[in-house]
Design a protein around this motif. Structure first.
Motif, PDB file in Angstrom:
ATOM      1  N   GLU A   1      -1.074   7.633   7.145  1.00 19.07           N
ATOM      2  CA  GLU A   1       0.386   7.674   7.095  1.00 19.07           C
ATOM      3  C   GLU A   1       0.862   8.332   5.797  1.00 19.07           C
ATOM      4  N   ARG A   2      -0.026   8.414   4.822  1.00 24.06           N
ATOM      5  CA  ARG A   2       0.378   9.037   3.569  1.00 24.06           C
ATOM      6  C   ARG A   2       0.393  10.554   3.685  1.00 24.06           C
TER       7      ARG A   2
ATOM      8  N   ASN B   1       0.826  -1.182   0.000  1.00 28.20           N
ATOM      9  CA  ASN B   1       0.000   0.000   0.000  1.00 28.20           C
ATOM     10  C   ASN B   1       0.866   1.239   0.000  1.00 28.20           C
ATOM     11  N   MET B   2       0.229   2.359  -0.288  1.00 29.74           N
ATOM     12  CA  MET B   2       0.983   3.570  -0.526  1.00 29.74           C
ATOM     13  C   MET B   2       1.704   4.046   0.729  1.00 29.74           C
ATOM     14  N   GLY B   3       1.145   3.711   1.890  1.00 23.27           N
ATOM     15  CA  GLY B   3       1.790   4.124   3.125  1.00 23.27           C
ATOM     16  C   GLY B   3       3.188   3.551   3.239  1.00 23.27           C
ATOM     17  N   VAL B   4       3.338   2.258   2.871  1.00 27.21           N
ATOM     18  CA  VAL B   4       4.642   1.602   2.950  1.00 27.21           C
ATOM     19  C   VAL B   4       5.629   2.300   2.024  1.00 27.21           C
TER      20      VAL B   4
ATOM     21  N   ILE C   1       5.502   5.359   0.735  1.00 27.81           N
ATOM     22  CA  ILE C   1       5.787   6.769   0.992  1.00 27.81           C
ATOM     23  C   ILE C   1       6.581   6.941   2.286  1.00 27.81           C
TER      24      ILE C   1
END
Lengths: 168, 448, 174, 256
Positions: free
Chosen positions: B142-143, A146-149, A151
């Motif tokens: 978190e983004r 996912n994008m959190g990982v 970014i």
């Protein structure tokens, strides 16, 4: 009595939610069953490198997936009688490809490109994302994609966090 | 039924006014149930349409470039406009202390809440990817990606959620004493519901004073919110660079139009309530006449705004804007435009201006045409504006609504009716305490 | 946990000039040594005979507005500063949009502050037990006194009986 | 700090000059763009109902009448505005001008309000009304470097951002500065008349940056104030009526 029942209800509910939360990545990204349980561990222990088969991580966006003909390069002579090799050779003889199921894959709606070459150029090892495959047979999803990982890592190493760097 | 609202325990035989006003909550006719079923079916069909549209893609609607907005945005603006029936009108009447307002305010405030619920859905319904509607809300991840606060659609998000919260409270607070009455006169699940909702209202004098003060203060604030909401909705258009949308007049024009259609909706709903629940004694010709006068003012104001808007466009004669102008006046959309003028001005004006015609029937007819006319007005603003583009190559007058759009639009009407019907079953639709239960005696009309 | 109190209540017709007597009765009770907070006048509609008391609601509403104003600006500035995208020269924090959102948040916060004040001032909240007097009707008022013990309840009963011979009730409330 | 644009260093700023004198209206750019960017083919029914998607289109303007009648072909793609009206109206900031001046569309962020499409005065934005399919064998020609857009999102010309990204990464890995002529979008690459010229206006002393300063270049709809990074070299043509009015000289005299 009534109160204790109500409390149980909340406890159960929160347990359920917590369970769902932890299981969520597995539910959404289940490890696919491969048509042929390729033993990464055996190949790596035999002294091969990742890039011997997945050849282009340093050059191209995609690391590359070897065709079954490449398997045959060695296995036409080597350990030809083991069941997995025989299966693979059968594919090769038919001129078909093994229908591998992608493990590390972005959903279509993510509209994202992952350039392997840039990450290798930045000095990351394959195992950073893919884990130590000397201990595994078929690959499984080590990091939730996912994008959190992405970014978080990009921020940590000062890489670009501009949208268009990955999404195009 | 387990949940009953009983008459006052100490009164036997004689029906008090409070009981009469609780009457709609007590009995449910067969026609009501059939109607509910019918409405649910239509709404269910519309939900199917929405899911179908989300699964297949918005291409199932008649929208194409450059008409990116059509029926859904029309519905959105229309329903947000209708929502100005309640809170705004009721707040103005409260602040000006118009005593004839008592039987009208709650019916009006309920319209606001339901119209907002329906209208607020449309920005989600019209999304290409409606399942990501929550991206419009600022929430931490978190983004660390936030919405764009420069977008008028983002202002809409804030304005509408504020307005919905405020008008729900504004409906709820004056209802507290009536909920307490219902709590004291009910059994079963209704009793539990009202006990929760009435927030242990007892009716002490401290409570009364504070409640009255809170309502008064809130009325003042709510006017500020209501005016800002429709101004912001108008800015969805006015802040763009689309010729004929980009107009300074749109803020007040939309607010005036909103109050206009809002009063019309209120009159229609009051007439229906009066008929269905036999509230003739409370909703009297006087109320319709007074609201009719208000409606007359708005008719004139609306006419003034439209004239001002059209005349400046015509006289300025900018080529970009004239495309839209002619498509409205004599071109592809002329029949809609002139129907709108007929519905919003030519028919209602004499009905409301001539005292003899300003009866219940007269005001209701005028209101019905105004509701149609105001919907058309929204359409006339949205679609011809989008269709007439600066680069003449891209003008496209081919937009026709598809059945999904028509179904969903019609279903909003059903949803409004259903929500209102359910509301009258659970809550007293006329403010009992403000009427002082009509000064402690049942009016003759209520005795059956 | 509050200790049990005994509520003595008197139901009175309260129409027209009768209503004017109520404040006098409350005053009398108070002079007889009953604490003011123990006396309540319940009714189905606001009684004009009781004057409005002072309230901080408007001030707290203003305070809420100020909180919303500052909160909105802080939140928006923090969020947009945290959003590191290039916008080709356009400001991420633009004054006018900030004003629009701040305006809405100000009014919302003001309303919520007033609501909170109302709930605290008027002692409203989800009911744990049955509140009030269900038998109360329009055109009536109930004068109720919460007593600490039986002795006091008896005294109040006598007092009330002297004031008005209307129907009186005694309830023990937990 | 309030202005989050920190592109004061010498990063390139991409732009395009369209030479209307050279454009023949052959539509090779339209086709090349379609092939490069996986633009869906929506079919005849959709085309009849304005449902076509083409990031690059040729607008034919009929000018003059009678003998002066002529056709001007004008390729129109996203004009890559510096002050793009499409950008501030997007509630989720799915479109923005990146550090190199390309107005980009972030597909995964788009929720499909279509507000940007309305607010683009050039109508250069297209919406994915459906999940479009590439029936076999068309799927074989899909460009793997470009996303296939799913339904419900906006798309538009990105100056072939995939090519820009690829070239920049190549330069970065080889630790050398990027050469301006390394990048060409598909339309410019395919134009047989070389009417589409792509380049970097920040490149000091470059041919493109010199040409860019030519005051004869015009922009489309300058009155909207969008400051586009696509400029048009005006078509130069003497009206036939003027030519006809000129004193006729026998060809023989001219050659003599």
């Amino acid at each position: 009595m009534l109160q204790s029942i109500t409390r149980w209800k909340y406890l159960l509910l929160s347990l359920l939610l917590a369970g769902l939360g932890t299981a969520w990545p597995r539910l959404t990204h289940p490890t696919p069953v491969q048509p042929l349980a390729f033993p990464h561990s055996l190949h790596l222990q035999a002294g091969l490198h990742c890039t011997d088969c997945h050849r282009y991580p340093a050059q191209a966006a995609s690391a590359g997936l070897p065709g079954v003909q490449e398997c045959a390069l060695c296995h036409a002579r080597l350990r030809t009688q083991t069941p997995l090799v025989r299966q693979a050779l059968a594919y090769a003889r038919r001129g078909a490809e093994i229908p591998w199921r992608p493990v590390y894959r972005f959903s279509a709606s993510a509209h994202v490109r992952f350039p392997h070459n840039m990450h290798i150029a930045a000095g990351f090892a394959c195992s950073t994302c893919h884990g130590d495959l000397r201990k595994e047979t078929t690959a499984h999803l080590l990091k939730p994609l996912n994008m959190g990982v992405c970014i978080t890592c990009h921020r940590q190493y000062g890489a670009s966090t501009e949208c268009q760097n990955c999404h195009y | 039924m387990s949940a009953v609202i009983s008459p006052a325990p100490h009164v036997s035989g004689v029906k008090t006014a409070a009981d009469a006003l609780l009457q709609p909550m007590r009995y449910t006719s067969r026609a009501y149930r059939r109607m509910t079923l019918l409405l649910l079916m239509v709404i269910g069909w519309a939900m199917f349409c929405f899911i179908y549209q989300a699964m297949v893609g918005l291409g199932v609607t008649g929208l194409r470039r450059p008409v990116f907005w059509g029926f859904f945005i029309t519905d959105f603006v229309f329903w947000i406009g209708i929502s100005h029936a309640g809170t705004l009108i009721s707040a103005i009447l409260r602040l000006t202390n118009a005593t004839w307002r008592y039987p009208v305010t709650r019916a009006a405030e309920a319209i606001t809440v339901f119209a907002l619920m329906i209208g607020g859905l449309f920005p989600m319904v019209h999304l290409g990817r409606p399942w990501f509607f929550y991206w419009l809300a600022p929430y931490p991840t978190e983004r660390m990606i936030w919405p764009n606060f420069r977008s008028p659609l983002e202002w809409d998000f804030f304005a509408i959620s504020t307005y919905l919260t405020a008008s729900t409270l504004y409906l709820y607070l004056p209802m507290l004493p009536d909920l307490a009455l219902a709590r004291d006169r009910s059994r079963g699940w209704r009793h539990r519901l009202y006990r929760f909702l009435s927030m242990s209202w007892q009716g002490t004098q401290v409570q009364w004073r504070r409640l009255e003060l809170a309502i008064q203060l809130m009325a003042a604030v709510v006017i500020g919110i209501a005016v800002s909401v429709h101004t912001i909705v108008s800015w969805d258009f006015a802040m763009s660079v689309v010729p004929s949308w980009h107009s300074t007049i749109f803020g007040p024009y939309f607010v005036a139009g909103a109050i206009f259609s809002g009063i019309a909706a209120l009159i229609v709903i009051m007439a229906i309530l009066r008929r269905v629940y036999h509230l003739e004694a409370y909703l009297q010709p006087k109320h319709f006449s007074n609201l009719g006068k208000l409606l007359l003012t708005m008719t004139l104001l609306w006419g003034y705004f439209v004239t001002a808007e059209m005349i400046t466009t015509w006289y300025g004669n900018l080529p970009d804007e004239m495309g839209t102008f002619w498509s409205k006046v004599s071109g592809h959309y002329a029949w809609l435009f002139w129907t709108m003028v007929l519905c919003n001005f030519i028919i209602p004006f004499p009905l409301l201006a001539i005292r003899k015609l300003r009866t219940i029937g007269g005001t209701v007819i005028a209101s019905c045409t105004i509701l149609v006319g105001m919907w058309l007005e929204r359409f006339i603003i949205v679609v011809p504006g989008a269709a007439s583009q600066r680069l003449s190559f891209n003008r496209w007058y081919g937009y026709y609504p598809h059945w999904t759009e028509i179904s969903i639009s019609l279903a909003t009407l059903c949803a409004m009716t259903l929500l209102y019907m359910l509301f009258t079953k659970v809550f007293p639709i006329i403010s009992i305490w403000e009427l002082g239960a009509t000064k402690h005696s049942a009016p003759a009309a209520v005795e059956e | 946990m509050k200790s049990a109190t005994i509520e003595v209540s008197l139901r009175l017709p309260c129409e027209g000039e009768n209503a004017a007597d109520l404040p006098a009765m409350v005053e009398l009770l108070r002079r007889q040594g009953v604490a003011e907070r123990r006396i309540q006048v319940l009714s189905r509609e606001p009684l004009a005979a009781f004057p409005a008391s002072r309230s901080h609601m408007s001030k707290l509403g203003m305070a809420g507005a100020l909180f919303g104003f500052c909160g909105a600006i802080t939140g928006l500035v923090v969020m947009t500063l945290d959003y590191r995208v290039h916008t080709g020269g356009m400001p991420l924090i633009a004054s006018f949009p900030l004003g629009v959102i701040t305006y809405e948040m100000t009014l919302l916060s003001s309303i919520l502050a007033m609501l909170l004040t109302l709930f605290i001032n008027a002692r409203l909240g989800p009911a744990r037990r049955m509140a009030g007097h269900p038998e109360l009707d329009y055109g009536e008022a109930i004068l109720s006194v919460h007593c600490e013990d039986r002795l006091q309840a008896q005294q109040v009963r006598e007092l009330l009986a002297r004031l008005d011979p209307g129907p009186m009730a005694t309830k023990v409330r937990q | 700090m309030l202005n989050s644009d920190s592109s004061t260093n010498v990063r390139p700023r991409w732009a395009m000059i369209v030479d209307l004198n050279a454009c023949t209206g052959c539509s090779a750019c339209v086709v090349a763009c379609r092939a490069e960017n996986n633009i869906p083919i929506t079919g005849p029914d959709e085309a009849a109902y304005n449902g076509t998607i083409q990031w690059m289109r040729i607008e034919r303007n009929w000018k003059g009448r009678d003998r002066d009648f002529r056709v001007e072909n004008r390729p129109v793609n996203c004009q890559q505005c510096d002050d793009a009206p499409c950008e501030p109206v997007c509630p989720v900031l799915a479109t923005y001008t990146n550090a190199e001046g390309v107005s980009v569309q972030v597909y995964n962020r788009c929720v499909g309000t279509r507000y940007c499409g309305l607010n683009c005065p050039y109508q250069a934005r297209f919406f994915n009304w459906f999940d479009y399919a590439w029936p076999s064998p068309l799927d074989v020609q899909l460009n793997p470097d470009v996303s296939i857009r799913t339904r419900g999102i906006m798309e538009k010309c990105s100056f072939c951002i995939q090519r820009i990204n690829a070239a920049e990464r190549q330069a970065e890995r080889e630790k050398r500065p990027l050469q301006a002529d390394e990048i060409q979008p598909a339309c410019a690459q395919s134009c047989p008349a070389q009417a589409l010229i792509f380049g970097d206006i920040h490149q000091p002393g470059g041919r493109f940056s010199q040409a860019w300063k030519d005051p004869g270049l015009e922009t489309l709809l300058p009155e909207v104030g969008t400051r586009p990074k696509v400029r048009y070299a005006r078509r130069v043509a003497t009206p036939r009526s003027v030519l006809a009015a000129a004193p006729e000289t026998p060809v023989a005299e001219v050659e003599a």
